[in-house]
Design an enzyme around this catalytic site. Structure first.
Site, PDB file in Angstrom:
ATOM      1  N   ALA A 182       0.820  -1.276  -0.158  1.00 13.20           N
ATOM      2  CA  ALA A 182       0.050  -0.149   0.067  1.00 13.20           C
ATOM      3  C   ALA A 182       0.871   1.293  -0.032  1.00 13.20           C
ATOM      4  O   ALA A 182       2.015   1.403   0.697  1.00 13.20           O
ATOM      5  CB  ALA A 182      -0.845   0.092   1.250  1.00 13.20           C
ATOM      6  N   GLU A 192      -0.076  -9.914  -1.542  1.00 13.68           N
ATOM      7  CA  GLU A 192      -1.115 -10.167  -1.352  1.00 13.68           C
ATOM      8  C   GLU A 192      -1.967 -10.436  -2.743  1.00 13.68           C
ATOM      9  O   GLU A 192      -2.779 -11.099  -3.204  1.00 13.68           O
ATOM     10  CB  GLU A 192      -2.263  -9.436  -0.474  1.00 13.68           C
ATOM     11  CG  GLU A 192      -1.905  -9.585   0.946  1.00 13.68           C
ATOM     12  CD  GLU A 192      -2.576  -8.599   2.013  1.00 13.68           C
ATOM     13  OE1 GLU A 192      -3.626  -8.990   2.187  1.00 13.68           O
ATOM     14  OE2 GLU A 192      -2.039  -7.554   2.333  1.00 13.68           O
TER      15      GLU A 192
END
Length: 165
Positions: free
Chosen positions: A65, A112
């Site tokens: 992120a 992920e």
């Protein structure tokens, strides 16, 4: 005008989506995830495409992120806006095989994203990590069910998948 956070090309029956934020090591932000979702659905809807490959650069598949964007946000800011997660399920809706071609870093959300694909092909330079675990946070997309269940006894974990575990 800024560059697109993804590049999408077709090579015969293969659609290739390249994450395109090299200065940020392809860190995931809303614009990238929005464009990734659109590209996935576009390629999935193309009858001439048989498989989709998601890739990054030689240095980084995706560094996770974009923490710089989130620096001043609270948990509720991230949760209520659906920061990078509102399009996360799009990859699961795609009916064609989605392949992650990983070179370099695949950290946090980047790891992920790779694990959400049907197949992961890793170069020798690929490095996978979920650093949020060392901060006592559960990975948001890979292991939301691995978060400890709420109990009467307090636990020293903060889970991104639910407000309090």
């Amino acid at each position: 005008m800024s560059e697109s956070p993804i590049l999408s090309v077709r090579h015969g029956r293969v659609g290739v989506i390249s994450l395109n934020r090299p200065a940020q090591l392809n860190a995931l932000n809303d614009a990238l995830m929005d464009d990734l979702g659109k590209a996935l659905l576009d390629l999935d809807g193309d009858s001439d495409i048989g498989a989709i490959v998601i890739t990054g650069s030689d240095k980084a598949f995706a560094a996770g992120a974009d923490i710089a964007v989130m620096a001043d946000w609270t948990y509720m800011d991230v949760f209520q806006t659906g920061f990078i997660t509102r399009n996360w399920e799009t990859i699961r809706q795609v009916r064609k095989p989605v392949i992650a071609a990983v070179a370099g870093y695949a950290m946090g959300g980047g790891c992920e994203l790779a694990l959400a694909c049907d197949i992961v092909i890793a170069a020798e330079s690929a490095q996978f990590a979920l650093p949020e675990i060392s901060w006592r946070c559960c990975p948001v997309r890979v292991a939301p069910n691995a978060c400890p269940a709420p109990s009467a006894r307090p636990r020293p974990w903060t889970c991104a998948c639910r407000p309090a575990c």
